[in-house]
Design a protein around this motif. Sequence first.
Motif, PDB file in Angstrom:
ATOM      1  N   UNK A 265       5.048   0.636  -5.189  1.00  0.00           N
ATOM      2  CA  UNK A 265       5.048   1.316  -6.484  1.00  0.00           C
ATOM      3  C   UNK A 265       5.893   2.595  -6.466  1.00  0.00           C
ATOM      4  N   UNK A 266       5.933   3.251  -5.322  1.00  0.00           N
ATOM      5  CA  UNK A 266       6.758   4.471  -5.230  1.00  0.00           C
ATOM      6  C   UNK A 266       8.234   4.112  -5.336  1.00  0.00           C
TER       7      UNK A 266
ATOM      8  N   UNK B 156      17.087  10.453  -3.638  1.00  0.00           N
ATOM      9  CA  UNK B 156      16.532  11.033  -4.865  1.00  0.00           C
ATOM     10  C   UNK B 156      16.587  12.558  -4.887  1.00  0.00           C
TER      11      UNK B 156
ATOM     12  N   UNK C  64       0.819  -1.214   0.000  1.00  0.00           N
ATOM     13  CA  UNK C  64       0.000   0.000   0.000  1.00  0.00           C
ATOM     14  C   UNK C  64       0.854   1.266   0.000  1.00  0.00           C
ATOM     15  N   UNK C  65       1.979   1.226   0.700  1.00  0.00           N
ATOM     16  CA  UNK C  65       2.709   2.469   0.942  1.00  0.00           C
ATOM     17  C   UNK C  65       4.012   2.585   0.145  1.00  0.00           C
TER      18      UNK C  65
ATOM     19  N   UNK D  43       2.878  -1.467 -12.103  1.00  0.00           N
ATOM     20  CA  UNK D  43       1.815  -2.474 -12.150  1.00  0.00           C
ATOM     21  C   UNK D  43       2.369  -3.840 -11.745  1.00  0.00           C
TER      22      UNK D  43
ATOM     23  N   UNK E 281       6.227   9.084 -14.168  1.00  0.00           N
ATOM     24  CA  UNK E 281       6.861   9.883 -15.218  1.00  0.00           C
ATOM     25  C   UNK E 281       8.366   9.897 -14.971  1.00  0.00           C
TER      26      UNK E 281
ATOM     27  N   UNK F 222       7.541  13.705  -5.744  1.00  0.00           N
ATOM     28  CA  UNK F 222       6.193  13.213  -5.493  1.00  0.00           C
ATOM     29  C   UNK F 222       5.483  12.911  -6.807  1.00  0.00           C
ATOM     30  N   UNK F 223       5.636  13.772  -7.789  1.00  0.00           N
ATOM     31  CA  UNK F 223       4.973  13.540  -9.072  1.00  0.00           C
ATOM     32  C   UNK F 223       5.510  12.280  -9.739  1.00  0.00           C
ATOM     33  N   UNK F 224       6.823  12.106  -9.691  1.00  0.00           N
ATOM     34  CA  UNK F 224       7.380  10.892 -10.295  1.00  0.00           C
ATOM     35  C   UNK F 224       6.929   9.643  -9.530  1.00  0.00           C
ATOM     36  N   UNK F 225       6.913   9.730  -8.201  1.00  0.00           N
ATOM     37  CA  UNK F 225       6.523   8.578  -7.400  1.00  0.00           C
ATOM     38  C   UNK F 225       5.082   8.180  -7.683  1.00  0.00           C
ATOM     39  N   UNK F 226       4.215   9.178  -7.864  1.00  0.00           N
ATOM     40  CA  UNK F 226       2.798   8.879  -8.031  1.00  0.00           C
ATOM     41  C   UNK F 226       2.431   8.494  -9.454  1.00  0.00           C
ATOM     42  N   UNK F 227       3.130   9.050 -10.444  1.00  0.00           N
ATOM     43  CA  UNK F 227       2.724   8.801 -11.835  1.00  0.00           C
ATOM     44  C   UNK F 227       3.691   7.898 -12.598  1.00  0.00           C
TER      45      UNK F 227
ATOM     46  N   UNK G 199       8.431  18.187  -4.616  1.00  0.00           N
ATOM     47  CA  UNK G 199       7.326  18.264  -5.573  1.00  0.00           C
ATOM     48  C   UNK G 199       7.591  17.357  -6.767  1.00  0.00           C
ATOM     49  N   UNK G 200       8.822  17.419  -7.319  1.00  0.00           N
ATOM     50  CA  UNK G 200       9.158  16.598  -8.481  1.00  0.00           C
ATOM     51  C   UNK G 200       9.177  15.116  -8.104  1.00  0.00           C
TER      52      UNK G 200
END
Lengths: 103, 560
Positions: B133-134, B149, B129-130, B302, B552, B545-550, B542-543
Amino acid sequence: MKNKIYDNVSASPLFEKLVQKRNRFAVILSVVMLGVYYAYVLFASSNPAGFGTPIAEGSKIPVGLLFGWGIQAFAFVLTGIYVFRANSEFDAMTKQVVEESSR
Amino acid sequence: MTRPGILATGVAAAGAAYLGLIGLACAAGDPLGGAVQKQPVNIMAILMFLVFVAFTLGITYWAAKRTKTTKDFYAAGGGITGFQNGLAIAGDYMSAAAFLGVSGMVYGKGVDGVFYTAGWTVGWPLILFLIAERLRNLGKYTFADVASYRLEQKPIRSLAATGALAVVIFYLIAQMVGAGKLIQLLFGLEYTYAVVLVGCLMMLYVTFGGMIATTWVQIIKACLLLGGCTILVVLALHHWGFDFSRMMQDAVANHKGHDVILQPSKSIADPVSAISLSLALMCGPAGLPHILMRFFTVPDAKAARKSVFFATGFVAYFFVLAVTMGFCAITIVGTNPTYLDAAGKILGGGNMAAIHLSNAVGGPVFLGFISAVAFATILAVVSGLALAGASAVSHDLYANVFRRGRTSEGEEIMVSRIATLTLGVIAIVLGLAFENQNIAFMVALAFGLAASVNFPVLFLSIFWKGLTTRGAFVGGFMGLIAAVACVVFGPTVWVSILGFAKPIFPYEHFALFSMSVAFGSIWLFSVTDRSTRAAKDKENYRYQMIRAETGIGAEGAAAH
């Protein structure tokens, strides 16, 4: 170029929705898992006799054994639930966010 | 004494206790140490083990031809599927100690074993859960990639590599000593041969085959272990006509403690100890470098999620088998004088319950098979450990700290191979040196450091925007010092090794304290950090977090 994608993502309402939804789901499942597990830990440490009570009259299968195995089965089921939702709903949202932001 | 293998008298009961402790990280149990007497040579077990070795060396040859880039070497080219990785993760987790130790613990103490296995299983959903994927989205080859990172590379990579190497080396020595003792009991070979053999095979797999070979060795072993244990439990339960309830009644009737085996023992019946132990059981795995490394072998987030799903299933199933084996052995092994010494104690020590059970229900051929699987298990786990340690040296310390990223792929792989050989030699030498030493503290340290250094730094770097380089660095080392202090001044070293009457630190399970120190000091040294570096660390969250979540910008799979 790279920064532009990141800026787009930050500004995307869909991204915000995704993160909120997924994190809420992950936190709820984590809390449920921890709650059940710590109920078990406290049960074992505070009431050993209750832990060892047979599940039925004359049986020698203790409640604690089935509870423990139940937790293991429950853990597996929870991972299944999370993976199912994340790999369908959340991944579709993620894909949409990335596509919209790459334009 | 004509039976092959393990059935000889005079084996110190404490001898095999530490096999269990290798897995039962901080378990209360007999102190490690004591000599194990060599047994008659078990030809069947050795033959089956040789088949395994020949087959895995074939795989290593195949893997070596496919290992060209650093990505192949560290992460199997990112081409492992979720299902395969699930098996491999479960394989890393199902050590010989978990197999022999859990069944042995149930044989001796009853339901205590279930308390441990539930804790070990519960960690997995939380990792999924935590973290899973991150971790996959942010990292490349090691968990230090993720921890550093957005922080300053040099200090944080050094800290993470120190944490990883310390865990790997302590764990490796414990496994080596366990392997040596196990070989004496199962195969009837010299301790020295066993340690050298394990060390050399491990070096071969890892230096030539890298992560591809290490993963497939682990997958094969996981299948053998799950299959072998399933057959063992089916054969054992057949004894009662598959009536689990009757089996339990016989277990209670035949165990000297009777109904006591249905209740948790004293070491669990203290809330502080129980909570501290549960924290180590849950958070330990999320700080073990050889397990975290597996998340980089799959192509995307995934597949990373799927691998945890399968791993949780395999691990949960395996633990049910191990516990059932222990209860069956109470009757089948515990009432058969062939397996007991004059005092009624089990031959070879408590961890031999599953092994004796295999002989009792399946005869010498099955005994040979289970013994070979137990040894293959150690071999596969040490290979994963060696690769994780080598990556910390080559990818983190050499390529990123020492050369600051200016190095070629070939050079990095070369350094990694040299590091593997060095680790192999260190493991062999220390494995031999610690033959008759008390090694419980090493196991306690390996898990304690994983939970109190690696896990807090990794966790906060992913989730807490306010984490700064100074906070992570100082706090990480505070966690390290706290864990070492808890072990040295606690019952494991202060009383058992140094011989003092009373420990200065009273708890054997210390994770609650050392983890509090780590999290507390990381927080304190981050919030008081007013440097420009701290501002940058927070700005870059911020960067991250965006990479971890998406995903990208995340590492993809190599094109093969």
